[in-house]
Design a protein around this motif. Structure first.
Motif, PDB file in Angstrom:
ATOM      1  N   ALA A  33      -2.763  34.638  10.760  1.00 48.50           N
ATOM      2  CA  ALA A  33      -2.298  35.794   9.772  1.00 48.50           C
ATOM      3  C   ALA A  33      -3.610  37.210  10.645  1.00 48.50           C
ATOM      4  N   TRP A  34      -2.163  38.050  11.385  1.00 51.40           N
ATOM      5  CA  TRP A  34      -3.245  39.381  11.474  1.00 51.40           C
ATOM      6  C   TRP A  34      -3.126  40.383  10.496  1.00 51.40           C
ATOM      7  N   CYS A  35      -4.561  40.592  10.022  1.00 53.12           N
ATOM      8  CA  CYS A  35      -5.091  41.328   9.391  1.00 53.12           C
ATOM      9  C   CYS A  35      -4.319  42.888   9.793  1.00 53.12           C
ATOM     10  N   LYS A  36      -3.236  43.639   8.374  1.00 57.98           N
ATOM     11  CA  LYS A  36      -3.178  44.984   8.459  1.00 57.98           C
ATOM     12  C   LYS A  36      -3.480  46.074   7.871  1.00 57.98           C
ATOM     13  N   CYS A  37      -4.343  45.748   6.785  1.00 55.75           N
ATOM     14  CA  CYS A  37      -4.642  46.604   6.060  1.00 55.75           C
ATOM     15  C   CYS A  37      -6.673  46.984   6.547  1.00 55.75           C
ATOM     16  N   SER A  38      -6.971  46.931   7.870  1.00 63.73           N
ATOM     17  CA  SER A  38      -8.006  47.213   8.301  1.00 63.73           C
ATOM     18  C   SER A  38      -9.268  46.468   7.254  1.00 63.73           C
ATOM     19  N   GLU A  39      -9.126  46.002   6.355  1.00 61.05           N
ATOM     20  CA  GLU A  39     -10.218  45.858   5.020  1.00 61.05           C
ATOM     21  C   GLU A  39     -11.025  45.003   5.576  1.00 61.05           C
ATOM     22  N   SER A  40     -10.197  43.180   6.551  1.00 62.69           N
ATOM     23  CA  SER A  40     -10.657  42.037   6.641  1.00 62.69           C
ATOM     24  C   SER A  40     -12.112  42.276   7.037  1.00 62.69           C
ATOM     25  N   HIS A  50      -6.867  42.739   1.474  1.00 56.32           N
ATOM     26  CA  HIS A  50      -5.130  43.864   0.700  1.00 56.32           C
ATOM     27  C   HIS A  50      -5.114  43.286  -0.655  1.00 56.32           C
ATOM     28  N   THR A  51      -5.434  42.100  -1.319  1.00 55.46           N
ATOM     29  CA  THR A  51      -5.118  41.495  -2.565  1.00 55.46           C
ATOM     30  C   THR A  51      -6.159  42.766  -3.430  1.00 55.46           C
ATOM     31  N   LYS A  52      -6.922  43.449  -2.576  1.00 53.07           N
ATOM     32  CA  LYS A  52      -8.019  44.404  -3.572  1.00 53.07           C
ATOM     33  C   LYS A  52      -7.309  45.758  -3.519  1.00 53.07           C
ATOM     34  N   ILE A  53      -6.473  45.658  -2.297  1.00 52.87           N
ATOM     35  CA  ILE A  53      -6.105  47.195  -2.474  1.00 52.87           C
ATOM     36  C   ILE A  53      -4.640  47.729  -3.839  1.00 52.87           C
ATOM     37  N   VAL A  54      -5.097  49.062  -3.432  1.00 48.59           N
ATOM     38  CA  VAL A  54      -4.214  49.532  -4.751  1.00 48.59           C
ATOM     39  C   VAL A  54      -3.051  48.799  -4.556  1.00 48.59           C
ATOM     40  N   ALA A  55      -1.772  48.934  -4.958  1.00 47.62           N
ATOM     41  CA  ALA A  55      -0.506  48.516  -4.961  1.00 47.62           C
ATOM     42  C   ALA A  55       0.207  49.254  -4.250  1.00 47.62           C
ATOM     43  N   GLU A  56       0.315  50.790  -4.451  1.00 46.89           N
ATOM     44  CA  GLU A  56       0.598  51.472  -3.389  1.00 46.89           C
ATOM     45  C   GLU A  56       0.566  51.583  -1.638  1.00 46.89           C
ATOM     46  N   GLN A  57      -1.299  51.572  -1.853  1.00 52.50           N
ATOM     47  CA  GLN A  57      -1.506  51.191  -0.462  1.00 52.50           C
ATOM     48  C   GLN A  57      -1.681  49.550   0.212  1.00 52.50           C
ATOM     49  N   LYS A  58      -1.192  48.978   0.023  1.00 53.75           N
ATOM     50  CA  LYS A  58      -1.264  47.149   0.324  1.00 53.75           C
ATOM     51  C   LYS A  58      -0.865  47.030   1.847  1.00 53.75           C
ATOM     52  N   ARG A  59      -1.502  46.341   2.573  1.00 57.40           N
ATOM     53  CA  ARG A  59      -0.271  45.986   3.735  1.00 57.40           C
ATOM     54  C   ARG A  59      -0.388  44.690   3.853  1.00 57.40           C
ATOM     55  N   GLU A  60       0.712  44.269   3.587  1.00 59.08           N
ATOM     56  CA  GLU A  60       0.377  42.779   4.150  1.00 59.08           C
ATOM     57  C   GLU A  60       0.174  42.221   5.329  1.00 59.08           C
ATOM     58  N   PRO A  61      -0.431  41.146   5.360  1.00 60.62           N
ATOM     59  CA  PRO A  61      -0.927  40.341   6.593  1.00 60.62           C
ATOM     60  C   PRO A  61       0.099  40.290   7.367  1.00 60.62           C
ATOM     61  N   LEU A  62       0.695  40.265   8.857  1.00 66.15           N
ATOM     62  CA  LEU A  62       1.497  40.305   9.709  1.00 66.15           C
ATOM     63  C   LEU A  62       1.266  38.522  10.064  1.00 66.15           C
TER      64      LEU A  62
END
Length: 92
Positions: A33-40, A50-62
């Motif tokens: 699972a490659w991180c797309k949100c940069s928060e990992s 990414h589960t802790k990010i506001v829904a509108e800004q959430k980016r699921e991993p690839l």
């Protein structure tokens, strides 16, 4: 286990997000699972941040499955057109 095959050259300098352009060994048949949100905190891989990010800004991993044992440079800047692999976009 066969020797890893280098399929992606390491960039000339590292992505801005730290030591992310070290080469990563990925193993045939293993799921990643490659991180797309940069928060990992486990970059370049997802740690669920990414589960802790506001829904509108959430980016699921690839999600991807390695087709062979290989040493690759995974993207850390999140700008690659070849995600999850680095294509040098951070050099532009």
């Amino acid at each position: 286990m066969p020797s890893p095959v280098k399929v992606s050259p390491a960039p000339k300098r590292r992505c801005f997000t730290s030591d992310l352009n070290e080469l990563n060994i990925i193993e045939k048949g293993k799921n990643y699972a490659w991180c797309k949100c940069s928060e990992s905190l486990n970059q370049p891989f997802c740690d669920g941040s990414h589960t802790k990010i506001v829904a509108e800004q959430k980016r699921e991993p690839l999600l991807f499955k390695a087709k062979q044992d290989v040493e690759v440079s995974l993207c850390g800047c999140k700008e690659s057109d070849s995600a999850p692999y680095c294509n040098g976009s951070h050099l532009d």
